[in-house]
Every structure is written in structure tokens, then in C-alpha cells.
Design a protein around this motif. Structure first.
Motif, PDB file in Angstrom:
ATOM      1  N   GLN A  35       0.792  -1.222   0.000  1.00  0.00           N
ATOM      2  CA  GLN A  35       0.000   0.000   0.000  1.00  0.00           C
ATOM      3  C   GLN A  35       0.829   1.278   0.000  1.00  0.00           C
ATOM      4  OE1 GLN A  35      -3.156   0.074  -0.426  1.00  0.00           O
ATOM      5  NE2 GLN A  35      -3.827  -2.001   0.041  1.00  0.00           N
ATOM      6  N   VAL A  36       2.097   1.204   0.425  1.00  0.00           N
ATOM      7  CA  VAL A  36       2.827   2.461   0.626  1.00  0.00           C
ATOM      8  C   VAL A  36       4.139   2.580  -0.129  1.00  0.00           C
ATOM      9  CG1 VAL A  36       1.826   2.707   2.933  1.00  0.00           C
ATOM     10  CG2 VAL A  36       4.110   1.686   2.683  1.00  0.00           C
ATOM     11  N   ALA A  71       6.798  -2.061  -8.725  1.00  0.00           N
ATOM     12  CA  ALA A  71       7.258  -3.452  -8.769  1.00  0.00           C
ATOM     13  C   ALA A  71       7.337  -4.039  -7.365  1.00  0.00           C
ATOM     14  CB  ALA A  71       8.624  -3.531  -9.457  1.00  0.00           C
ATOM     15  N   LEU A  72       7.767  -3.235  -6.403  1.00  0.00           N
ATOM     16  CA  LEU A  72       7.845  -3.706  -5.023  1.00  0.00           C
ATOM     17  C   LEU A  72       6.446  -3.921  -4.464  1.00  0.00           C
ATOM     18  CD1 LEU A  72       8.093  -3.191  -1.752  1.00  0.00           C
ATOM     19  CD2 LEU A  72       9.973  -4.402  -2.884  1.00  0.00           C
ATOM     20  N   ARG A  73       5.505  -3.024  -4.806  1.00  0.00           N
ATOM     21  CA  ARG A  73       4.124  -3.204  -4.357  1.00  0.00           C
ATOM     22  C   ARG A  73       3.556  -4.504  -4.909  1.00  0.00           C
ATOM     23  NH1 ARG A  73       3.560   2.447  -5.735  1.00  0.00           N
ATOM     24  NH2 ARG A  73       2.228   1.923  -7.513  1.00  0.00           N
ATOM     25  N   GLU A  74       3.851  -4.793  -6.181  1.00  0.00           N
ATOM     26  CA  GLU A  74       3.375  -6.035  -6.779  1.00  0.00           C
ATOM     27  C   GLU A  74       4.021  -7.247  -6.096  1.00  0.00           C
ATOM     28  OE1 GLU A  74       3.125  -8.248 -11.162  1.00  0.00           O
ATOM     29  OE2 GLU A  74       3.840  -6.180 -10.989  1.00  0.00           O
ATOM     30  N   GLN A  75       5.309  -7.146  -5.791  1.00  0.00           N
ATOM     31  CA  GLN A  75       5.990  -8.228  -5.079  1.00  0.00           C
ATOM     32  C   GLN A  75       5.312  -8.481  -3.725  1.00  0.00           C
ATOM     33  OE1 GLN A  75       9.958  -7.229  -3.898  1.00  0.00           O
ATOM     34  NE2 GLN A  75      10.449  -9.259  -3.097  1.00  0.00           N
ATOM     35  N   ALA A  76       4.983  -7.398  -3.014  1.00  0.00           N
ATOM     36  CA  ALA A  76       4.327  -7.533  -1.716  1.00  0.00           C
ATOM     37  C   ALA A  76       2.957  -8.184  -1.857  1.00  0.00           C
ATOM     38  CB  ALA A  76       4.204  -6.164  -1.056  1.00  0.00           C
ATOM     39  N   GLU A  77       2.231  -7.822  -2.911  1.00  0.00           N
ATOM     40  CA  GLU A  77       0.926  -8.441  -3.141  1.00  0.00           C
ATOM     41  C   GLU A  77       1.060  -9.940  -3.374  1.00  0.00           C
ATOM     42  OE1 GLU A  77      -0.910  -6.336  -6.356  1.00  0.00           O
ATOM     43  OE2 GLU A  77      -1.816  -4.839  -5.030  1.00  0.00           O
ATOM     44  N   GLN A  78       2.080 -10.351  -4.114  1.00  0.00           N
ATOM     45  CA  GLN A  78       2.284 -11.776  -4.367  1.00  0.00           C
ATOM     46  C   GLN A  78       2.643 -12.516  -3.074  1.00  0.00           C
ATOM     47  OE1 GLN A  78       1.494 -13.404  -7.183  1.00  0.00           O
ATOM     48  NE2 GLN A  78       0.715 -11.358  -7.706  1.00  0.00           N
ATOM     49  N   GLN A 125      -7.299  -7.634  -3.515  1.00  0.00           N
ATOM     50  CA  GLN A 125      -6.142  -6.861  -3.971  1.00  0.00           C
ATOM     51  C   GLN A 125      -6.488  -6.041  -5.206  1.00  0.00           C
ATOM     52  OE1 GLN A 125      -3.007  -9.740  -4.519  1.00  0.00           O
ATOM     53  NE2 GLN A 125      -2.297  -9.540  -2.416  1.00  0.00           N
ATOM     54  N   ARG A 126      -7.218  -6.648  -6.137  1.00  0.00           N
ATOM     55  CA  ARG A 126      -7.597  -5.914  -7.346  1.00  0.00           C
ATOM     56  C   ARG A 126      -8.472  -4.714  -7.008  1.00  0.00           C
ATOM     57  NH1 ARG A 126     -10.335  -9.906 -11.421  1.00  0.00           N
ATOM     58  NH2 ARG A 126     -10.752  -7.915 -12.478  1.00  0.00           N
ATOM     59  N   PHE A 127      -9.402  -4.911  -6.077  1.00  0.00           N
ATOM     60  CA  PHE A 127     -10.296  -3.819  -5.695  1.00  0.00           C
ATOM     61  C   PHE A 127      -9.501  -2.675  -5.058  1.00  0.00           C
ATOM     62  CE2 PHE A 127     -13.496  -1.798  -2.892  1.00  0.00           C
ATOM     63  CZ  PHE A 127     -14.461  -1.503  -3.840  1.00  0.00           C
ATOM     64  N   SER A 128      -8.608  -3.001  -4.132  1.00  0.00           N
ATOM     65  CA  SER A 128      -7.797  -1.965  -3.479  1.00  0.00           C
ATOM     66  C   SER A 128      -6.861  -1.293  -4.467  1.00  0.00           C
ATOM     67  CB  SER A 128      -6.993  -2.593  -2.338  1.00  0.00           C
ATOM     68  OG  SER A 128      -7.848  -3.066  -1.322  1.00  0.00           O
ATOM     69  N   ARG A 129      -6.283  -2.079  -5.369  1.00  0.00           N
ATOM     70  CA  ARG A 129      -5.381  -1.515  -6.359  1.00  0.00           C
ATOM     71  C   ARG A 129      -6.124  -0.570  -7.290  1.00  0.00           C
ATOM     72  NH1 ARG A 129      -4.248  -5.839  -9.394  1.00  0.00           N
ATOM     73  NH2 ARG A 129      -3.189  -6.769  -7.616  1.00  0.00           N
ATOM     74  N   GLY A 130      -7.353  -0.934  -7.636  1.00  0.00           N
ATOM     75  CA  GLY A 130      -8.150  -0.074  -8.513  1.00  0.00           C
ATOM     76  C   GLY A 130      -8.404   1.288  -7.906  1.00  0.00           C
ATOM     77  N   ILE A 131      -8.533   1.340  -6.585  1.00  0.00           N
ATOM     78  CA  ILE A 131      -8.723   2.614  -5.893  1.00  0.00           C
ATOM     79  C   ILE A 131      -7.393   3.355  -5.760  1.00  0.00           C
ATOM     80  CG2 ILE A 131      -9.438   3.683  -3.717  1.00  0.00           C
ATOM     81  CD1 ILE A 131     -11.312   1.258  -3.335  1.00  0.00           C
ATOM     82  N   ARG A 132      -6.365   2.613  -5.335  1.00  0.00           N
ATOM     83  CA  ARG A 132      -5.058   3.223  -5.079  1.00  0.00           C
ATOM     84  C   ARG A 132      -4.452   3.818  -6.345  1.00  0.00           C
ATOM     85  NH1 ARG A 132      -2.824  -1.151  -3.286  1.00  0.00           N
ATOM     86  NH2 ARG A 132      -1.490  -1.603  -5.083  1.00  0.00           N
ATOM     87  N   GLU A 133      -4.624   3.111  -7.458  1.00  0.00           N
ATOM     88  CA  GLU A 133      -4.002   3.544  -8.705  1.00  0.00           C
ATOM     89  C   GLU A 133      -5.008   4.167  -9.672  1.00  0.00           C
ATOM     90  OE1 GLU A 133      -1.900   0.147 -10.189  1.00  0.00           O
ATOM     91  OE2 GLU A 133      -0.582   0.021  -8.426  1.00  0.00           O
ATOM     92  N   ASN A 147      -4.789   5.727  -0.374  1.00  0.00           N
ATOM     93  CA  ASN A 147      -5.276   7.107  -0.413  1.00  0.00           C
ATOM     94  C   ASN A 147      -6.322   7.445   0.639  1.00  0.00           C
ATOM     95  OD1 ASN A 147      -7.369   5.653  -1.502  1.00  0.00           O
ATOM     96  ND2 ASN A 147      -7.652   6.963  -3.304  1.00  0.00           N
ATOM     97  N   HIS A 148      -6.405   6.638   1.680  1.00  0.00           N
ATOM     98  CA  HIS A 148      -7.273   6.981   2.814  1.00  0.00           C
ATOM     99  C   HIS A 148      -6.395   7.188   4.046  1.00  0.00           C
ATOM    100  CE1 HIS A 148     -10.938   6.330   0.546  1.00  0.00           C
ATOM    101  NE2 HIS A 148     -10.456   5.186   0.117  1.00  0.00           N
TER     102      HIS A 148
END
Length: 642
Positions: A70-71, A76-83, A155-163, A394-395
Motif C-alpha cells: 500500500q505504501v 514493482a515492489l508493491r506487486e511483489q508484496a501483493e504476491q 487486492q484488485r479492488f484496493s489496487r483499482g482505488i489506489r491507482e 489514499n485513505h
């Protein structure tokens, strides 16, 4: 003081993050796998101890991966963390469907452990049942697959908001009414100014800009974050949650979700939402009528107060009827002073010391670190990540970096917010106090021998109560005067704070109804799983919100709490009822009285999840909690200070 436990050492170079995260997660999951095998073979004397060690390893993986997803500035690091989150969740799913692990814990004599161990054992066996360990092979396999889907969809839902942030181009003339510092931070290019959907951009614009058309355009962007992609993602998330609950024998997801909360049952959520909506109806209609009548003096054709204009007209009413000019107020809330004041206030209140660690490595240069101690006792470390940036959550929320465990690892927590770097709205200050309350809770409750009790580990519909109560200190004139001052160093006047408090009381009815609307979306979307989310959203606006929606907007696509809170957004109002009761034990004339503050610290915050929340509150208040204080607050009309 020298800490007895060493804080987690973070990478000190950008290139170091990827290998550090991989090694930390992989080694922890390897240790967890070995402990899973050890648990399967453990006798009743050691099973609980192994279970505690296993969950400590797993909690650490979830903590670091969920935070960095999230931060961290690097996509690429965010994607690594998601995996890593996916891998950790797969491990947990398989663990909770492992009949051997469940059998080892079931073999423990319930009377043998101490009180904490008995609670851990009961919760573990409950959670194994809720995971479906007793189901047949086919059902367990389906549950395993659904669990993975839930992680991926969340993850997809949160990513859609974050990005999925947007921006709105408005003419330079639309800045009439905006604060000077906001205008200076948004220079026009060829007569056009860009307003992003970040809160420090959008909220001031909707509060102060005179141009109604521009406010409407900015609102449309703000309420379409995540659209249209998240509409499909959310629909699938709702369906998968429902199937998961049904396979486990529950009527629906809210019934499954509520079983482990204070509220107890899914239908009780609907009843609670209805009760708050009814309680707030009269006050909400009264305040909305005041807004509408004032707005029609300037625009006789205005049909209704809607999501694009309620903030603006509320500011007008507060300025005219309560003599509170938000732009005057924000001059007293410089971010740097507020942050320092927050640490001073909470330190004094709870007996905590926050020591800056300027040399600490972090994931971004704006993040600050502090060592935390209670008297002579070292508690751990906190990180404050308080400003917006691209790709960041973003919250506002508190994240765990390290869950505390007595004698093993010190607690570490992170506050993630999106505040301006200069002057803050007072609402921002209140939010900062609120979110910091979670961080205090995490640190004080990080000293248990059982990882299950560490930090904010109470029932989920209680976790907001301590933070909502801490908001009260952001409204006290003496407290604010200790850090809120203008550019000349003049403290905020007490009479202004009194007017601010009175003005804030205006609108509490319709804002409570707005909260019931959010809660109804959270609950009824999960209960009904409508095919057309936008159409159902419009119906729920009509039923619960007194503020009208804008056609063509899709609030649900950017409503991040549908991922984390799922069907339980009612939590905010449920917790507020308790928070008002908790605060009634304090002396409003002396908010720093040590006896009550320290008793609250020790009886409500420090126990973490070691006891039921209702019992913690009863211990502190000397009686079970009730809604009398909340009802009195809700029913008392706002009166201008003369």
C-alpha cells in the motif's frame, strides 16, 4: 534508553528493498511450514506453544506485505508484496483446513492452560471450524480455491482505488473562494487548474470554491475513482464471499462475518443500521432544511442539497450562524506544529515518550520514525507516513509493521494518511488524532505472551471506539492552544474553539444518516449481491442518505472499506456509541487527569485482544456500556455561541 528488543532493520537503499522483502517473507514462511509439521505431531502439552510461534511467523509476513503493498513508492515492489500476501494467505488457508493441526489443538485439555491459553485455544478451534476443516474433501478444496479468489479480488479492488485516481481541469476563475495557500500550490497553466482526487485537493475545493459547476465536476471525478473496473471486481467479490459463507453453513456473508463480532448476528446489523437512521432522521432533516434555505437565498432554483454542495453550504452556515470561518481556522493548524502537538498530547495523556529516530531507514523520505517508551519500559517504534503521493494508499489507516510479543519482538506500527504539507483543515486534525489512537492501541497492547492478543486485536466492531474517543482531545480549547498557533505564534483563541465545536455539532444528524448509508451499502450489497450495483446504490441513497447523489457517479467503486470491513461498516457508528460512553468517564474540565487516563490505558487499551471488548469497557466504566451518552449527543441541537 537502550531497547531490550532490537527494532526491525529496514533497507537503507532503494535497491535493497526487493531482496530484503523476499528473504524476510520466504524465511518466515519456511519457519511457519516447519512449525505446521511440528504442530501436527505435537502432544497436548506443547501444541498451544507451537501454535503461538507459528502464528507469530505468519502475522509478521502479513504485516510487512500488506503495508508495503500500500505504501512503497516502487510499483514493482508493491506487486511483489501483493504476491507475498497471496502466498501467505494460501499457507494460512491450507493450515486452517489441516485436520492434523486441528486435531492436535483439539487434544489439549481446555482446563489445562492459563486463562490466556484457554482463550487462544477456544478461538483457534472456532477459527478451524469457520475455515471448514470438518467439511468433506470436495468442500475443503472448493473453500481453498475461494479463499485464494478472495485475496486476489480484494487486492484488485484496493489496487483499482489506489491507482485509479483522477483529476479535473477547472478554469482559473473557479478558484474564487479558495484559500491562498491552496491556490499557490495549484498554479494555473494556460488558464486551467488541475484538481486531483487526493483528499488535500478535493475536500478544500468542495468546501470553499464558489463555482458550483466546478464543484460538481470535481465531485464527479472523486466519486468515480475505480470506475468502471471495480464494478465488476466488486460484484465478483460479493458473489465469492456469499458462496464461501454458504459452503460453511451460514445463510449469507454478513451472518458469517458477524459471528465473531460484538453484534453477534447478520440480521442484527440491519436492525442497528435502521435504529441509527431513525434516531438521526429528525435532526438530519432539520439541518438539511437549514442548508437548503440558505442556499436558495443565493440560488432560488437549487433543487436539493447534494454530494457536490453540502460541504460548501455547511461552511457558509457555520460562517454566518456560528461565526466560524474555516479558512481562518486552518491558519492555526500548520502540519509540523500539529504533528508535534499530537505527540505531546498523547505522551502526556498516556505517559508515553516519543523519541525521534532521524537515522532510521524508511521507504520514503517524508516518513518519520520514533522510538516509544512507557516510563522506563521500551515499547517499540512507530512510523508516520502522512502525505499523499502517487500509488500510495489514499485513505487513512494504521498498519502493523511488527506485531509485538513479550520478550520476543517489540511492537512496530505505521500511520498512513494523506494530509497537506502546509495548513490543515481542523477536520484533518481530528482525523489525525483518530488514526493515532489506533497506533497508541497497537503499541500499548504489544506486550502479550500470545500473538493473538497483540495490538488492536479486539472484536472488529470495537476497534474504532478508542480512536473515536481520542478525537475529543482535538476539540478541547486548552489542548489545542498547546500546539495550534498562527504564523505570528498566537494560540488559537478559546472562544473560537467553542464556536468551532458548536458549528461542528451542526450537521451531525444528516452526517449520521450519511454514515448509515455507507453502512447499508456495506451490509446490503453483501446480503443481496445485486446484479446492478449502481442501480441498487441509487435506491440506498434514497432510503438512507438525506444528501442527494449525483447521476453518473459510482461511489461503490471507490469505497475501499468494502474490501477491509466487508459487510461491517456499521462498526463506525456501533463504536461511536461506545466511545461516547467511554468519554463520559473523563472530566471535561481536566482531560489530562492521570487517574482516569491511566486507568483507561491499562484497562481498555493495554489488554489488546485478551478479553472481550464488552468486559474491558465494563471494567473501566464500572457498568456495562449503554447508548445514553450517544443519544443525548445526537438529540441536542447545535446552538450558536453568542
Amino acid at each position: 534508553m537502550t531497547p531490550e528488543l532490537t527494532p526491525l532493520r529496514l533497507p537503507d537503499t532503494d535497491a535493497g528493498w526487493e531482496p530484503w522483502l523476499a528473504e524476510r517473507a520466504e524465511s518466515a514462511l519456511q519457519r511457519a511450514a516447519a512449525l505446521r509439521d511440528e504442530l501436527a505431531a505435537a502432544g497436548p502439552e506443547t501444541a498451544l506453544s507451537v501454535w503461538n510461534r507459528l502464528n507469530t511467523e505468519l502475522a509478521g509476513v502479513f504485516a510487512i506485505s500488506s503495508l508495503l503493498a500500500q505504501v512503497h513508492p516502487d510499483p514493482a515492489l508493491r506487486e511483489q508484496a501483493e504476491q507475498i500476501e497471496v502466498s501467505a494467505n494460501r499457507f494460512r488457508s491450507e493450515l486452517m483446513l489441516d485436520a492434523r493441526a486441528q486435531a492436535s489443538l483439539a487434544g489439549v485439555d481446555p482446563a489445562a492452560p492459563d486463562a490466556g491459553g484457554r482463550r487462544v485455544l477456544a478461538h483457534a478451534l472456532r477459527d478451524f471450524r469457520r475455515a471448514g476443516v470438518e467439511s468433506d474433501d470436495a468442500t475443503r478444496e472448493r473453500l481453498r480455491a475461494l479463499d485464494e479468489q478472495l485475496v486476489e479480488l480484494g487486492q484488485r479492488f484496493s489496487r483499482g482505488i489506489r491507482e485509479g485516481g483522477r483529476s479535473t481541469a477547472v478554469p482559473e476563475s473557479a478558484l474564487a473562494g479558495m484559500p491562498a495557500d491552496w491556490i499557490a500550490a495549484h498554479p494555473a497553466v494556460d488558464g486551467v487548474v488541475t484538481v486531483s482526487t487526493d483528499y488535500p485537493d478535493t475536500v478544500p475545493f468542495l468546501s470553499f470554491a464558489h463555482d458550483a459547476d466546478a464543484r460538481r465536476a470535481v465531485t464527479e471525478s472523486f466519486l468515480n475513482v475505480g470506475w468502471p473496473e471495480n464494478d465488476e471486481v466488486l460484484g465478483e467479490l460479493l458473489r465469492v464471499r456469499h458462496e464461501y459463507a454458504r459452503l460453511l453453513g451460514y445463510a449469507d456473508w454478513p451472518s458469517y462475518d458477524a459471528e465473531v463480532k460484538m453484534i453477534g448476528s447478520g440480521p442484527a446489523i440491519g436492525d442497528f443500521i435502521a435504529s441509527i437512521a431513525e434516531a438521526a432522521q429528525a435532526a438530519g432533516e432539520r439541518d438539511l432544511e437549514t442548508l437548503l434555505q440558505r442556499a436558495r437565498r443565493d440560488d432560488p432554483t437549487l433543487a436539493a442539497i447534494d454530494v457536490s454542495n453540502w460541504r460548501y453550504w455547511t461552511e457558509v452556515v457555520r460562517r454566518e450562524q456560528f461565526d466560524v470561518d474555516a479558512q481562518q481556522v486552518r491558519a492555526y493548524f500548520d502540519f509540523t506544529k500539529v504533528r508535534a502537538g499530537l505527540l505531546e498530547v498523547t505522551g502526556r495523556l498516556f505517559g508515553l515518550t516519543w523519541t525521534p529516530v532521524p537515522s532510521a531507514a524508511t521507504w520514503h523520505q517524508e516518513v518519520t520514525a520514533y522510538e516509544v517508551s512507557l516510563g522506563e519500559e521500551y515499547l517499540g517504534r512507530i512510523y508516520l507516513d502522512l502525505h499523499p503521493r502517487e500509488g500510495k494508499y489514499n485513505h487513512a489507516a494504521q498498519f502493523v509493521l511488527v506485531p509485538g510479543l513479550a520478550g520476543v519482538q517489540a511492537a512496530e506500527g505505521v500511520l498512513v494518511c494523506n494530509f497537506p504539507r502546509g495548513l490543515m483543515e481542523h477536520d484533518d486534525v481530528v482525523t489525525l488524532f483518530h488514526e493515532f489512537g489506533h497506533l497508541v492501541h497497537h503499541m500499548l497492547a504489544g506486550r502479550h505472551a500470545w500473538i493473538d492478543f497483540s495490538g488492536v486485536a479486539t472484536e472488529w466492531d470495537f476497534v474504532e471506539a478508542p480512536s473515536q474517543m481520542l478525537e475529543e482531545w482535538a476539540w478541547d480549547a486548552d489542548v489545542l492552544a498547546s500546539f495550534a498557533s498562527d504564523a505570528d505564534g498566537t494560540p488559537i483563541p478559546a472562544d473560537l474553539v467553542a464556536r468551532m465545536r458548536a458549528a461542528d455539532e451542526f450537521g451531525k444528524g444528516f452526517l449520521a444518516r450519511t454514515q448509515t448509508f455507507y453502512a447499508a451499502v456495506s451490509y446490503l450489497f453483501h446480503l443481496e449481491r445485486p446484479d446492478d450495483l449502481t442501480a441498487r446504490l441509487a435506491e440506498l441513497y434514497e432510503a438512507y442518505s438525506l444528501v442527494r447523489p449525483l447521476p453518473g457517479t459510482h461511489f461503490h467503486a471507490g469505497f475501499g472499506h468494502l474490501e477491509g470491513y466487508s459487510s461491517a461498516y456499521y462498526t463506525y457508528k456501533w463504536s461511536l456509541v461506545i466511545a461516547k460512553d467511554l468519554f463520559s468517564a473523563f472530566d471535561s474540565a481536566d482531560l489530562f487527569a492521570a487517574e482516569v487516563a491511566h486507568r483507561y490505558r491499562d484497562l481498555v487499551l493495554a489488554p489488546g485482544g485478551s478479553r472481550d471488548a464488552a468486559d474491558l469497557v465494563t471494567d473501566f466504566l464500572g457498568r456495562p456500556y449503554d447508548n445514553a451518552a450517544f443519544q443525548a449527543w445526537l438529540e441536542t441541537p447545535a446552538e450558536p455561541v453568542r
